[in-house]
Scaffold this active site. Sequence first.
Site, short mmCIF file in Angstrom:
data_model
loop_
_atom_site.label_atom_id
_atom_site.label_comp_id
_atom_site.label_asym_id
_atom_site.label_seq_id
_atom_site.Cartn_x
_atom_site.Cartn_y
_atom_site.Cartn_z
N GLU A 279 0.87 -1.01 -0.08
CA GLU A 279 -0.23 -0.05 -0.23
C GLU A 279 0.28 1.37 0.13
O GLU A 279 0.82 2.46 -0.94
CB GLU A 279 -0.36 -0.23 1.14
CG GLU A 279 -2.38 -1.24 0.79
CD GLU A 279 -3.32 -1.07 0.23
OE1 GLU A 279 -3.22 -0.06 -0.35
OE2 GLU A 279 -3.65 -1.16 0.50
N GLU B 14 -20.00 -5.13 -3.79
CA GLU B 14 -18.39 -5.12 -3.45
C GLU B 14 -18.32 -7.27 -4.46
O GLU B 14 -17.42 -7.31 -4.39
CB GLU B 14 -18.51 -5.23 -2.01
CG GLU B 14 -17.12 -6.35 -1.64
CD GLU B 14 -15.78 -4.87 -2.46
OE1 GLU B 14 -14.43 -5.42 -2.31
OE2 GLU B 14 -15.52 -3.86 -3.29
N GLU C 183 -11.93 0.02 -9.60
CA GLU C 183 -12.05 -0.88 -11.30
C GLU C 183 -12.55 -1.18 -12.07
O GLU C 183 -12.22 -1.63 -13.72
CB GLU C 183 -11.59 -2.80 -10.55
CG GLU C 183 -10.80 -2.81 -9.34
CD GLU C 183 -10.75 -2.19 -8.26
OE1 GLU C 183 -9.75 -1.52 -7.71
OE2 GLU C 183 -12.17 -1.76 -7.27
N ASP D 102 -4.90 -10.26 -7.67
CA ASP D 102 -5.85 -9.44 -8.81
C ASP D 102 -4.21 -8.71 -9.45
O ASP D 102 -3.97 -8.32 -10.26
CB ASP D 102 -6.63 -8.50 -8.35
CG ASP D 102 -6.19 -7.60 -6.86
OD1 ASP D 102 -5.68 -7.38 -5.96
OD2 ASP D 102 -6.58 -6.38 -6.64
#
Length: 585
Positions: A181, A434, A501, A318
């Site tokens: 992150e 989600e 996304e 991902d």
Amino acid sequence: MLFVRKSYILPTAFLLSLIYLLFSSLPPAPEALDIDDREFSPPPKQNGGQIHWQKGREKHPIKSYIPLPTAAAPLPIPKIQHDFPSESWYRRRQRVNRQTAVKQAFEHAWKGYKKHAWLHDELSPLSGDNRETFAGWAATLVDSLDSLIIMGMTDEFEKALAALEQIDFTTTDATQINVFETTIRYLGGFMAANDLTDGKYPILLKKAVEVGEFLYSAFDTRNRMPQSRWQWTRTAEGLGIEPSRNTILAELGSLTLEFTRLSQLTNDSKYFDAIQRITDQMEAAQQKTKVPGLWPVMVNAEEMKFTDPRFTVGGMADSMYEYLPKEYMLLSAQVNQYKSMYDSAMDAIKDRLIFRGMTKDNQEVLFAGNAQAGMPSKEDLEHEAEHLKCFLGGMVGIGAKVFRRSAEELRIARGLTDGCIWAYDSMPTGIMPEIFHVSACDDMDDCKWDEKKWYRDVQRRLSKGTSAQNAQQEGKSLVKTHGLAPGMTDISDARYFLRPEAIESVFIMYRITGDKTLQDAAWRMFKNIEKITRTDYAHAAIYDVRDRHTPKLDYMESFWLAETLKYFYLIFSEPTLVSLDEYVL
């Protein structure tokens, strides 16, 4: 968010090329130096009792770095973007009006952050408070620098620049640093802004180096795999660290772009060396996992074992896949390794994960499910879709173009993107949940709506043991109870977190195809999101996309400004603004 202009990847000296030829075959395992070979550094500084990291002697230093690949001229990469014709006066006016609306939403949220959470990580959009979620180094400010540039908000960008000197990347109240992150939000944020401004502002690269040097210490382990949740105070105090036996795949394999770009900007190969050792390990394991071609969700990074039985391209995995074609482009097609890894992964994704969802209008919508090791066939796939998987359409589209893969894969890319658009359009709020499950077609090429099958699939997914004889009746009742749109069999997480996304893939597929229906889909998405998430201060995540009056949640992650609104802005921009043929995103 990283933006890298491809033309920046320029030739270097012949000597560096020679070094690459000599040393590129070195094994990935580090070679230890004698302790006397390294200069001794004093203990970390103390300031008011707070520990400060500073560059010191490594416990497991590298003797020879894997050099950054360079070439006399970048190798050609196939064109990605569509050849856009000139637009009509009406279409231009419509596009600019939409783009203006997106910018106004950004300005609203930026104003709230600046007024109520300046130099904090995040604004709490309901209370007007602030949150420190990523070590307290102003994550939203740094992550949003490139958006400010792209939207032409020069005054705000320069105010943000002036605040950067106040950020001290040597210390934090956080006991652990999430290396992934921190890399994507801070390191990526600085370098994206640096590249978009042609290096005009030296502080951006200066701060990128500060972050890079700090994070590099997380790689100081016996096997040079990073401790992904880095106990940075141990390093600062001269103690050793080791990678975790339970490391999230994406957190280990998604550092390539930022660290490679830092090596390109600084001519220091150590950052590239750090991530290339990870890549070499990933390549070595790829065909040996329980689903060859894919990597499991969790990795034992201490022993580099890949025994977890779970496989997905969604959360926790991902960007491991997303970065493969992007790293290939960033390295100007000089490292075929990334193409080879992508080819293997893509073949496995098509064979094991992708399925077609059954819809009332028989639309060709595709999704990627989850697999478990030991499943004998694709029929045992868990048909779970999630917002995080929506990046896949854009990735497959770019991979199809860059690697000259089959035309079928462009169709798959479009189907995956349309699957996410369908999920948005199916909800009462016009916003995708989600996580949800889908009634899967038995045949990818011939799929007609079958209401009885849908009800049976719902009953199988949600039933608590009712007899299959009453499957259709019970399924019909469950659809009503759970607020399921036709084709959905479950909504296991109905929240929306302001994620980027879906619009990212819609934007990429628009730039690839030129299909203006994708702009129209993006406009529907934006209008619904902006309307239902807007607060007095900014925009907020929401609790339930099935409820037009859903409660809001008091947080707004930095990617709302840094990615989601940026992609909405770019899809309504001129195609030359951040062209996919000029930048690696």
